[in-house]
Scaffold this motif. Sequence first.
Motif, PDB file in Angstrom:
ATOM      1  N   PHE A  75     123.004  48.947  49.822  1.00  0.00           N
ATOM      2  CA  PHE A  75     122.971  47.498  50.014  1.00  0.00           C
ATOM      3  C   PHE A  75     123.545  47.094  51.375  1.00  0.00           C
ATOM      4  O   PHE A  75     122.922  46.330  52.135  1.00  0.00           O
ATOM      5  N   ALA A  76     124.725  47.630  51.693  1.00  0.00           N
ATOM      6  CA  ALA A  76     125.376  47.242  52.963  1.00  0.00           C
ATOM      7  C   ALA A  76     124.504  47.627  54.154  1.00  0.00           C
ATOM      8  O   ALA A  76     124.420  46.899  55.146  1.00  0.00           O
ATOM      9  N   MET A  77     123.832  48.779  54.071  1.00  0.00           N
ATOM     10  CA  MET A  77     122.964  49.222  55.179  1.00  0.00           C
ATOM     11  C   MET A  77     121.791  48.255  55.361  1.00  0.00           C
ATOM     12  O   MET A  77     121.439  47.899  56.494  1.00  0.00           O
ATOM     13  N   LEU A  78     121.185  47.824  54.244  1.00  0.00           N
ATOM     14  CA  LEU A  78     120.072  46.874  54.359  1.00  0.00           C
ATOM     15  C   LEU A  78     120.576  45.518  54.828  1.00  0.00           C
ATOM     16  O   LEU A  78     119.916  44.844  55.633  1.00  0.00           O
ATOM     17  N   GLU A  79     121.746  45.115  54.321  1.00  0.00           N
ATOM     18  CA  GLU A  79     122.314  43.829  54.741  1.00  0.00           C
ATOM     19  C   GLU A  79     122.607  43.839  56.236  1.00  0.00           C
ATOM     20  O   GLU A  79     122.250  42.903  56.962  1.00  0.00           O
ATOM     21  N   TYR A  80     123.255  44.907  56.717  1.00  0.00           N
ATOM     22  CA  TYR A  80     123.590  45.054  58.144  1.00  0.00           C
ATOM     23  C   TYR A  80     122.320  45.007  58.990  1.00  0.00           C
ATOM     24  O   TYR A  80     122.238  44.322  60.012  1.00  0.00           O
ATOM     25  N   THR A  81     121.312  45.753  58.557  1.00  0.00           N
ATOM     26  CA  THR A  81     120.052  45.814  59.300  1.00  0.00           C
ATOM     27  C   THR A  81     119.389  44.453  59.381  1.00  0.00           C
ATOM     28  O   THR A  81     118.989  43.995  60.455  1.00  0.00           O
ATOM     29  N   THR A  82     119.282  43.788  58.232  1.00  0.00           N
ATOM     30  CA  THR A  82     118.506  42.541  58.198  1.00  0.00           C
ATOM     31  C   THR A  82     119.332  41.342  58.663  1.00  0.00           C
ATOM     32  O   THR A  82     118.779  40.256  58.859  1.00  0.00           O
ATOM     33  N   ALA A  83     120.658  41.526  58.891  1.00  0.00           N
ATOM     34  CA  ALA A  83     121.494  40.433  59.412  1.00  0.00           C
ATOM     35  C   ALA A  83     121.315  40.256  60.914  1.00  0.00           C
ATOM     36  O   ALA A  83     121.783  39.264  61.480  1.00  0.00           O
ATOM     37  N   GLY A  84     120.646  41.202  61.583  1.00  0.00           N
ATOM     38  CA  GLY A  84     120.460  41.090  63.023  1.00  0.00           C
ATOM     39  C   GLY A  84     119.451  40.015  63.389  1.00  0.00           C
ATOM     40  O   GLY A  84     118.683  39.554  62.542  1.00  0.00           O
ATOM     41  N   ASP A  85     119.464  39.613  64.657  1.00  0.00           N
ATOM     42  CA  ASP A  85     118.477  38.649  65.134  1.00  0.00           C
ATOM     43  C   ASP A  85     117.091  39.287  65.185  1.00  0.00           C
ATOM     44  O   ASP A  85     116.967  40.504  65.280  1.00  0.00           O
ATOM     45  N   GLY A  86     116.069  38.432  65.184  1.00  0.00           N
ATOM     46  CA  GLY A  86     114.707  38.931  65.352  1.00  0.00           C
ATOM     47  C   GLY A  86     114.167  39.569  64.082  1.00  0.00           C
ATOM     48  O   GLY A  86     114.781  39.481  63.014  1.00  0.00           O
ATOM     49  N   PRO A  87     112.991  40.184  64.209  1.00  0.00           N
ATOM     50  CA  PRO A  87     112.309  40.724  63.026  1.00  0.00           C
ATOM     51  C   PRO A  87     113.065  41.906  62.426  1.00  0.00           C
ATOM     52  O   PRO A  87     113.510  42.792  63.148  1.00  0.00           O
ATOM     53  N   ARG A  88     113.216  41.895  61.119  1.00  0.00           N
ATOM     54  CA  ARG A  88     113.947  42.943  60.401  1.00  0.00           C
ATOM     55  C   ARG A  88     113.230  43.218  59.091  1.00  0.00           C
ATOM     56  O   ARG A  88     112.687  42.295  58.485  1.00  0.00           O
TER      57      ARG A  88
ATOM     58  N   LYS B 157     123.409  51.226  67.627  1.00  0.00           N
ATOM     59  CA  LYS B 157     122.495  50.076  67.679  1.00  0.00           C
ATOM     60  C   LYS B 157     122.207  49.644  66.248  1.00  0.00           C
ATOM     61  O   LYS B 157     122.145  50.487  65.343  1.00  0.00           O
ATOM     62  N   ARG B 158     121.936  48.358  66.077  1.00  0.00           N
ATOM     63  CA  ARG B 158     121.551  47.896  64.749  1.00  0.00           C
ATOM     64  C   ARG B 158     120.081  48.228  64.509  1.00  0.00           C
ATOM     65  O   ARG B 158     119.233  47.883  65.337  1.00  0.00           O
ATOM     66  N   PRO B 159     119.776  48.905  63.409  1.00  0.00           N
ATOM     67  CA  PRO B 159     118.354  49.247  63.148  1.00  0.00           C
ATOM     68  C   PRO B 159     117.527  47.988  62.901  1.00  0.00           C
ATOM     69  O   PRO B 159     118.085  46.915  62.650  1.00  0.00           O
ATOM     70  N   ILE B 160     116.205  48.129  62.988  1.00  0.00           N
ATOM     71  CA  ILE B 160     115.360  46.986  62.608  1.00  0.00           C
ATOM     72  C   ILE B 160     114.638  47.239  61.284  1.00  0.00           C
ATOM     73  O   ILE B 160     114.089  46.321  60.694  1.00  0.00           O
ATOM     74  N   ILE B 161     114.661  48.485  60.803  1.00  0.00           N
ATOM     75  CA  ILE B 161     114.126  48.800  59.470  1.00  0.00           C
ATOM     76  C   ILE B 161     115.157  49.650  58.735  1.00  0.00           C
ATOM     77  O   ILE B 161     115.712  50.588  59.315  1.00  0.00           O
ATOM     78  N   ALA B 162     115.418  49.310  57.473  1.00  0.00           N
ATOM     79  CA  ALA B 162     116.271  50.155  56.639  1.00  0.00           C
ATOM     80  C   ALA B 162     115.614  50.325  55.280  1.00  0.00           C
ATOM     81  O   ALA B 162     115.115  49.351  54.706  1.00  0.00           O
ATOM     82  N   GLY B 163     115.617  51.556  54.772  1.00  0.00           N
ATOM     83  CA  GLY B 163     115.048  51.836  53.457  1.00  0.00           C
ATOM     84  C   GLY B 163     116.057  52.559  52.583  1.00  0.00           C
ATOM     85  O   GLY B 163     116.720  53.489  53.040  1.00  0.00           O
ATOM     86  N   GLY B 164     116.176  52.121  51.322  1.00  0.00           N
ATOM     87  CA  GLY B 164     117.085  52.776  50.395  1.00  0.00           C
ATOM     88  C   GLY B 164     116.551  52.646  48.981  1.00  0.00           C
ATOM     89  O   GLY B 164     115.385  52.290  48.778  1.00  0.00           O
ATOM     90  N   ASN B 165     117.379  52.966  47.996  1.00  0.00           N
ATOM     91  CA  ASN B 165     116.935  52.821  46.616  1.00  0.00           C
ATOM     92  C   ASN B 165     118.046  52.407  45.657  1.00  0.00           C
ATOM     93  O   ASN B 165     117.793  52.264  44.478  1.00  0.00           O
ATOM     94  N   SER B 166     119.279  52.288  46.169  1.00  0.00           N
ATOM     95  CA  SER B 166     120.362  51.972  45.229  1.00  0.00           C
ATOM     96  C   SER B 166     121.327  50.992  45.876  1.00  0.00           C
ATOM     97  O   SER B 166     121.229  50.682  47.072  1.00  0.00           O
TER      98      SER B 166
END
Lengths: 318, 318
Positions: free
Chosen positions: B253-266, B240-249
């Motif tokens: 980037f790809a994980m945050l991009e993938y997460t926030t590219a989904g529909d709805g609140p991210r 499933k595509r997550p709705i929250i992703a946290g990282g530091n480097s």
Amino acid sequence: MRGLLFSAAICLATSPALSDPLPSWGSTENKSTIISFVESVTDPTSPDYVTPADRIAVFDNDGTLWGEQPVYFQLIYALDRLKTKAEADPSILTSDILRAAAEGDLETVAAGGVEGLLEILAVSHSGMSVDAFQDDVRAWLDEARHPTTDMRYDAMIYQPMLELLSYLRDEGFQTWIVSGGGVHFIRAFAESAYNIPPEQVIGSAGPTEYVDGQVMKLPGIDFVDDKEGKPVGIDSRIGKRPIIAGGNSDGDFAMLEYTTAGDGPRLGILVHHTDAEREFAYDREGHIGVLNRGLDEGPDRGWVIVDMARDWEQVWPE
Amino acid sequence: MRGLLFSAAICLATSPALSDPLPSWGSTENKSTIISFVESVTDPTSPDYVTPADRIAVFDNDGTLWGEQPVYFQLIYALDRLKTKAEADPSILTSDILRAAAEGDLETVAAGGVEGLLEILAVSHSGMSVDAFQDDVRAWLDEARHPTTDMRYDAMIYQPMLELLSYLRDEGFQTWIVSGGGVHFIRAFAESAYNIPPEQVIGSAGPTEYVDGQVMKLPGIDFVDDKEGKPVGIDSRIGKRPIIAGGNSDGDFAMLEYTTAGDGPRLGILVHHTDAEREFAYDREGHIGVLNRGLDEGPDRGWVIVDMARDWEQVWPE
């Protein structure tokens, strides 16, 4: 406060201990063995008590949770899709095996072995996003019907196993699928069919690639979740040794062995297909679901060998 | 009945809505953004409401949940273990890179690149069962201390992130680790450090083999859970595509991009290490935790850039 009391009353009334958790199972020794096991590992006063975090139950899919005859349902999906694509563009049929597959010639497909299968999967299972693939699997499930039962494929799931999954979850277990089938294929229907969410499905998998916000399916096979691959998949995805494992073929032997080799209470379950009338009867011979070692060694290892004809009062859901 | 009333009272008293769920976070805009997001996706009357099954939050580990300076802690473990093994049997040092590693010569190790690292991991991370490896990691955590803070490595976890994980779980989220570090290494401490069970840890992984009831670690790398590998790992394990992703480097980037590219609140969160006094300060340059693209593009993408010095009132747990 009235609401609170009412909730407590409901809790008591629906407590699994007060009703039969496995109504489609006949009153046989196998049913008692399963229920006694679950009761002992969930009873805090029992020496066999297992904390909820360690209540992991794993189940094979083909032949254990749903049917697998005359061939794996996923292969039927692959052939259906290959045929549709070839009708639109015959130039995709670049080999004898693909031409045979598009004509539904299962004998030639079977003779093509794993390499032939990979060719077929490359056409039917790759070149699209995971989301698009799963939409397509669901569309296929809506339209396709089984050649002999004329049922929806995702209705050919075993009612007694649905009850077992539900009973285990009620008793604090996580219920996982560990299947030789494709992980993306199974996830397309596991939640609606079994109440098992995507994150608790382990299966064989091809390579994928992340491109522009989407995960794309590529041709090939990265991981075969069968035989010795099942304990490997369980370790990789779950990271804990299960305490219950259920399967139906020698492809599940390593998973049951791994599960029952752990310390403390362990339960292995093999579904033996003995019911030609209501489902199918097969075991030691054939091309699918071969069960030799499990029948030979299972009883001495203390595994429950489910005799479908005798142990199950009902096979399919209503 | 008294017990029931008492329980209800306790429930009310500890309700997260009535107390600050993130007490170590200063009262900054970032804290408000995070809390507003969680409140909106968990409020059934909100247009942004997300059902509990889809409340998936994923977090990088090194530099996001625990420290990563002066080098990844897992590398320190590998070098410590290599040294110990070489003292017992110097013949295992079959190459310049292994000899340098056993002497703690990090410069030569770094110059050896990925191939050199794989040589080191082959000696320190394979040739034993997963269970034995994880026992050894836990024994190392008990004895090893960080070179500059003199703290236990598994005490160098960020108190504000522990609170965020706990807050999210209280609000019905699943909290997953998605790390470039080794999956077996992280699972050895994730439950005690973060309350994250093994089945919610995704990481890089070497091949394994099932032998006689045990899963054995083999040399090599099968899956690198970094950069574009993170969305691939998330799809493979969670599905499933997550709705929250946290990282530091930029590895996240790809994980945050993938997460926030989904529909709805991210929600995307990047921890920016700005606190040389209490932790470490680093971003655009160096050999670990490089953060360039995230700083350049993150704000325009609506990601929360956590300024550790400003946003966190406390760094380590008491």
